[in-house]
Every structure is written in C-alpha cells, then in structure tokens.
Scaffold this active site. Sequence first.
Site, mmCIF file in Angstrom:
data_model
loop_
_atom_site.group_PDB
_atom_site.id
_atom_site.type_symbol
_atom_site.label_atom_id
_atom_site.label_comp_id
_atom_site.label_asym_id
_atom_site.label_seq_id
_atom_site.Cartn_x
_atom_site.Cartn_y
_atom_site.Cartn_z
ATOM 1 N N HIS A 18 0.997 -1.117 -0.131
ATOM 2 C CA HIS A 18 0.112 -0.088 0.010
ATOM 3 C C HIS A 18 0.716 1.236 0.090
ATOM 4 O O HIS A 18 1.992 1.003 0.414
ATOM 5 C CB HIS A 18 -0.948 -0.050 1.262
ATOM 6 C CG HIS A 18 -2.111 0.963 1.179
ATOM 7 N ND1 HIS A 18 -1.959 2.283 1.356
ATOM 8 C CD2 HIS A 18 -3.248 0.931 0.580
ATOM 9 C CE1 HIS A 18 -3.168 2.830 0.959
ATOM 10 N NE2 HIS A 18 -4.066 2.087 0.657
ATOM 11 N N GLU A 48 -7.974 -5.070 -0.267
ATOM 12 C CA GLU A 48 -8.462 -6.206 -1.222
ATOM 13 C C GLU A 48 -8.258 -7.691 -1.007
ATOM 14 O O GLU A 48 -9.192 -8.388 -1.497
ATOM 15 C CB GLU A 48 -7.599 -5.874 -2.622
ATOM 16 C CG GLU A 48 -7.806 -4.229 -2.774
ATOM 17 C CD GLU A 48 -8.716 -3.832 -3.642
ATOM 18 O OE1 GLU A 48 -8.990 -3.984 -4.634
ATOM 19 O OE2 GLU A 48 -9.937 -3.259 -2.898
HETATM 20 N N1 ACO Z 1 3.840 -7.444 -4.772
HETATM 21 C C1 ACO Z 1 5.168 -7.375 -4.884
HETATM 22 N N2 ACO Z 1 5.941 -6.376 -4.817
HETATM 23 C C2 ACO Z 1 5.293 -5.184 -4.360
HETATM 24 C C3 ACO Z 1 3.846 -5.215 -4.317
HETATM 25 C C4 ACO Z 1 3.368 -6.304 -4.356
HETATM 26 N N3 ACO Z 1 2.000 -6.503 -4.339
HETATM 27 N N4 ACO Z 1 3.620 -3.841 -3.831
HETATM 28 C C5 ACO Z 1 4.907 -3.047 -3.956
HETATM 29 N N5 ACO Z 1 5.810 -3.992 -4.071
HETATM 30 C C6 ACO Z 1 7.308 -3.583 -4.346
HETATM 31 C C7 ACO Z 1 7.641 -2.860 -5.622
HETATM 32 O O1 ACO Z 1 7.957 -3.966 -6.450
HETATM 33 C C8 ACO Z 1 8.684 -1.975 -5.284
HETATM 34 O O2 ACO Z 1 9.868 -2.644 -5.019
HETATM 35 P P1 ACO Z 1 11.133 -2.261 -5.688
HETATM 36 O O3 ACO Z 1 11.536 -1.384 -4.662
HETATM 37 O O4 ACO Z 1 12.082 -3.372 -5.806
HETATM 38 O O5 ACO Z 1 10.976 -1.571 -6.925
HETATM 39 C C9 ACO Z 1 8.324 -1.610 -3.940
HETATM 40 O O6 ACO Z 1 7.457 -2.739 -3.215
HETATM 41 C C10 ACO Z 1 7.414 -0.378 -3.812
HETATM 42 O O7 ACO Z 1 6.499 -0.424 -4.608
HETATM 43 P P2 ACO Z 1 5.907 0.879 -5.411
HETATM 44 O O8 ACO Z 1 5.223 0.427 -6.419
HETATM 45 O O9 ACO Z 1 6.727 1.975 -5.266
HETATM 46 O O10 ACO Z 1 4.558 1.164 -4.297
HETATM 47 P P3 ACO Z 1 3.255 2.257 -4.650
HETATM 48 O O11 ACO Z 1 3.215 2.952 -3.215
HETATM 49 O O12 ACO Z 1 3.716 2.814 -5.809
HETATM 50 O O13 ACO Z 1 2.209 1.225 -5.001
HETATM 51 C C11 ACO Z 1 0.274 -0.394 -4.919
HETATM 52 C C12 ACO Z 1 1.154 0.668 -4.056
HETATM 53 C C13 ACO Z 1 0.016 0.062 -5.950
HETATM 54 C C14 ACO Z 1 -0.714 -0.664 -3.998
HETATM 55 C C15 ACO Z 1 1.257 -1.732 -4.728
HETATM 56 O O14 ACO Z 1 1.720 -1.943 -3.503
HETATM 57 C C16 ACO Z 1 0.611 -2.752 -5.555
HETATM 58 O O15 ACO Z 1 0.628 -2.687 -6.946
HETATM 59 N N6 ACO Z 1 0.135 -3.767 -4.773
HETATM 60 C C17 ACO Z 1 -0.686 -4.750 -5.600
HETATM 61 C C18 ACO Z 1 -2.108 -4.260 -6.320
HETATM 62 C C19 ACO Z 1 -3.172 -3.982 -5.164
HETATM 63 O O16 ACO Z 1 -3.265 -4.965 -4.102
HETATM 64 N N7 ACO Z 1 -3.746 -2.989 -5.097
HETATM 65 C C20 ACO Z 1 -4.987 -2.743 -4.354
HETATM 66 C C21 ACO Z 1 -4.423 -1.417 -3.206
HETATM 67 S S1 ACO Z 1 -5.755 -1.048 -2.205
HETATM 68 C C22 ACO Z 1 -6.765 -0.029 -2.790
HETATM 69 O O17 ACO Z 1 -6.473 0.580 -3.963
HETATM 70 C C23 ACO Z 1 -8.081 0.042 -2.413
#
Ligand code: ACO
Length: 514
Positions: free
Chosen positions: A400, A453
């Site tokens: 998140h 989620e």
């Molecule tokens: N699985 C694996 N790795 C992840 C995940 C995940 N679910 N989420 C973040 N990471 C990793 C990224 O790969 C990144 O790694 P890196 O530093 O090696 O590049 C690091 O964690 C940071 O990720 P960001 O993309 O910068 O995090 P951001 O805050 O931009 O994204 C998000 C947040 C979109 C929710 C992300 O965690 C994600 O894609 N999760 C999966 C989709 C999901 O569950 N969405 C629902 C969110 S809740 C809602 O909207 C109601």
Amino acid sequence: MAEGAVVRTVGEVMSRSVVTAVPTETIAVVSARMVDHGVGSVVVADGDRPIGILTERDLVRCAASGGDPEGTKVAEWMTEAPATLGAEVSAGAAFAKLSEAGYRHLPVVEDGALVGIVSMRDLMKVASIEPVTHPGHIEAPKGLAGVIVAETEVGDVRGQEGFYHYRQYSAVELAEKRSLEDVWHLLFEGELPTDDQREAFLAEIRSHRVLPEAVRRELPAIAAAGTELVPLDGLRTAVSLLGASLDFQASLDISADELRRNAMQVCAVIPTILTALYRLRQGEEVVEPHPSLGYAANYLYMLTGEEPGAEEARGVEQYLITTIDHGFNASTFTARVITSTGADLVAAVVGGIGALSGPLHGGAPSRALAMLDAIGSPENTAAWVRDAVENGDRIMGFGHRVYKTDDPRSVLLRSVARRLGGDKADFAVQVEQAVVDTLAELKPGRELYANVEFYAGVVMDRCGLPREMFTPTFASSRVIGWCANILEQAGDNRIIRPSARYVGPPPPQPVPEP
Ligand code: ACO
C-alpha cells in the site's frame, strides 16, 4: 534537464543603464526622472550600493496619502534594503523570486555594487527558451507520494499507525458499531444521525433508489455490450446516462443544496444499476429495490432476488463501510480534480469509476481471490510468490502507498471473514502470513502487508457476491466518499491545475515544411 536547453542568466537580460536616485531627493524630482526615462522604478543608491527601491506603486501610495511631492523625500516612501539578484543567477530562478515576492523589478549587484536592474518583462522575454525551468514551482515526487494537495474534513489515513478515520471517528469502529446509512449521513452532513434524522435520511435514500425510466430503458443495451462486459464499465456508461437524464448541471452553476441532492440521487441508485446490469447480463429480470431492507441487505436482494441472511448482509455492510473513503486515493483525487473545474457531479463520479477500475487501485479483489485459487494449498505459497515476484509480478492484495504496517481494513475484514467462516477464510489467513514472510525476504524494507483487497474478495465470495461484482461493489460504497469529497471541493473551490516538467527536445525547433 533536456539536452541542449539554453539557460540565460540575469546578467544577459538585465538593463545596465539603471535610473537611480538618492534618499534626500524629492518625490516630484524623482517621478519626473522616471517619466523622462520611461521606467517604472528607480534604485535608491548610496554611492554604488543599492539601499532602496522606489516604484510606481510607491508613488501612487504617496499621492493617495495626500503627501506633497515637492516636500516629500524619497527616503519616506522607498522600500529599504531591497532584495537583489546576482548577475549569474538563471533567468528562471530570478523569475521565481520576483513572482513569489510579487516584485516587478529587482536591482542586480556584483560584490554588493549596483550593476543593473532586471524586470519581470526582461525575464518573460526569455521564458520560452527555458524549457525545464518552472519558476516558483515545487517538484513533487513521482506519484505525488506524501504531497498534501488540499485540506479536508472528510477523513484521513495515518499510514504509520495503521489507522484511518471518517471525520472524527475511527472508520473501523464505525464499521463495528454503525449501519452504512449512518456513516453515509456522517460523511454528507458532518455528524452521525439522531433517530429522527436517520428516518428522514432513509426515506430520502428510498426515494432515489428506483431506476429513472431513461436509464432503465437503456440498461439492456448496456448490459449486452461486448462479449465480456466488465460491470464497472457498464456502470460508468449508465451513470453518465443517469446524469444526462436527470439534467445535472455544472457544479459551478448550482447551489450546495442542489449538488447534495444530485449526490444523494447518484449514491442511492448505483446499487440498483449495478445489480440490474448483472442480472440482465445473466439473462434474468431486474429485481426492484426492497422498500424495507437496509442498504447492504437490499443490495444482495436485488442481486439474487432473495432476502439474504443477517450474517451475510452484515458482512457485506461492514465491507462497504470500510471502503467508503480513504484519504486522497487515486479515484477520490480524480473526482476532486474534475469537480474543481466546475463540472457536474456525474462527470466527477464517472472519472472516479474510471480511476477505480485499474488493478492497482480497485481492480484487485477478484485477482486476489484468483491468486488463492492458483496457490491451491498453503504450502505452495512461498514458491508461488517467489515465482511471481521473480517474474516481475505484483502480489495482488498486498502492499500500500500509505500503510507501512497492517492495513486496518484488512485486519477488520480478516475478522469478518473468520466470523463468516468457510474454507477460504482459513486458507486466506495461512496464505497471508506466508506471502508477508516471503515478500519480506524478497523485498526487504518495503513493508508489504495485506491490503483491503485481500480479504475483501474472501468476504464478498462468502456472502454470495460473484467475482465480477467485487470491484463494482467497492465502487458502490466509494461513491459515497467521492461525493462527500465533491461536495467539500465545490464548497471551497479552486481549480486544481499543477504543472509538469517538460523533458523533451528543447523548443522552439523550426517546424519542417511539409
Ligand atoms: N507485490 C510485490 N512487490 C510489491 C508489491 C506487491 N503487491 N507492492 C509493492 N511491491 C514492491 C515494488 O515492486 C517495489 O519494489 P522495488 O523497490 O524493488 O521496486 C516496492 O515494493 C515499492 O512499490 P511501489 O510500486 O513504489 O509502491 P506504490 O506505493 O507505488 O504502490 C500499490 C502501491 C499500487 C498498492 C502496490 O503495492 C501494488 O501494486 N499492490 C498490488 C495491487 C493491489 O493490491 N492494489 C490494491 C491497493 S488497495 C486499494 O487501492 C483500495
């Protein structure tokens, strides 16, 4: 900065022939000098040191005060110790300084000695050849992470504490103790309802639940669109039609009361639209709203045609309450941006639906459930997650932007899932821990935990909601949060219009002849 960008300095654009004055001269003498030289200001100097600046604005102030220009000295009206610029400063930075402070001219100095004067007009002339300078602008981090862009009384998220609230109440506590309609009242009216207020509010909702005729007529066509209609896309189209058929007007042109009425109409009818679309898609008759059921029970009733059990209705209601609002998430921000243009309420809601549809925002719960299916058994989790992450995939339902600890919504929904029981709930708990452990190993320091989620899918599945209705169901509650934000934005509006940093080839390039 773009390769080849030309950076001009103050020294290159300033005027070297500075019109000066001394503090003991009279306003009459100096204003005549300004007219003779056609300048809007004079630098007041002591030898070669600037000690003040006298501008047209000062002359106007002096005249307005009834001062006698013949007898009044420059020293009385000049701005002492004016800000100065170095000749080596970039024109962009100078522009920023002038525009921030509201100056039109600044003296230019070298080693403290006056060498020139630069005006806003001088700087504007070169602005077009400085593609990457955004004077006075602040660089925001990618994704606007952590940037505060507005003030709100709707609610907030405290990521480090794993806490979020609607107005002054914990959202989780509201989900434990209150009905969805009470929380809706809280968000629209600013307070939880009294018994009388609740009755009136419920009656108002009931009156707006029924499909307007123009929408009812078109729903079969919307439901039949495409071979794999995504219900959220159907909702987007139907909501757009709803606004047109109810003659919603630009938020800029209507009263707060009328905008609120539009918000009630949209929020109340969305569950009817969604369930009707789903049933039409299945080749079934639309089920009319039940006059005496609460929001969640009515939602399940309109979906299945049967009154749900109290446990299932409450499970869905708690899910819906937890997802009403959540700070400046992507869809809420979208809705506020659209409202800030003065557009009608439905335009903002349709924009919100579009933002919510993405898998990184609202599109994850069915994917999270699909992941549980794919993992199959808890002992496969670590290998499955490892494969996915090595493949560059995201684990849906984890991570998140704001929460760097347990997402309080997932904690609540985990308990709801357990209360409702079933194989999937136990399985999900085991998988959650294994995913968190594996992500901690593969992505150390990223603090990735289950988000709302992950258990949302488990709860909705247990309560009889089909997977394709997960994200639409999320939309049906989040629209209440969008509308609370829309009402707030419209109530104290300024158009939201940030800037971007241009990083392409430096303009102006000659346009090639065809
Ligand atoms: N699985 C694996 N790795 C992840 C995940 C995940 N679910 N989420 C973040 N990471 C990793 C990224 O790969 C990144 O790694 P890196 O530093 O090696 O590049 C690091 O964690 C940071 O990720 P960001 O993309 O910068 O995090 P951001 O805050 O931009 O994204 C998000 C947040 C979109 C929710 C992300 O965690 C994600 O894609 N999760 C999966 C989709 C999901 O569950 N969405 C629902 C969110 S809740 C809602 O909207 C109601």
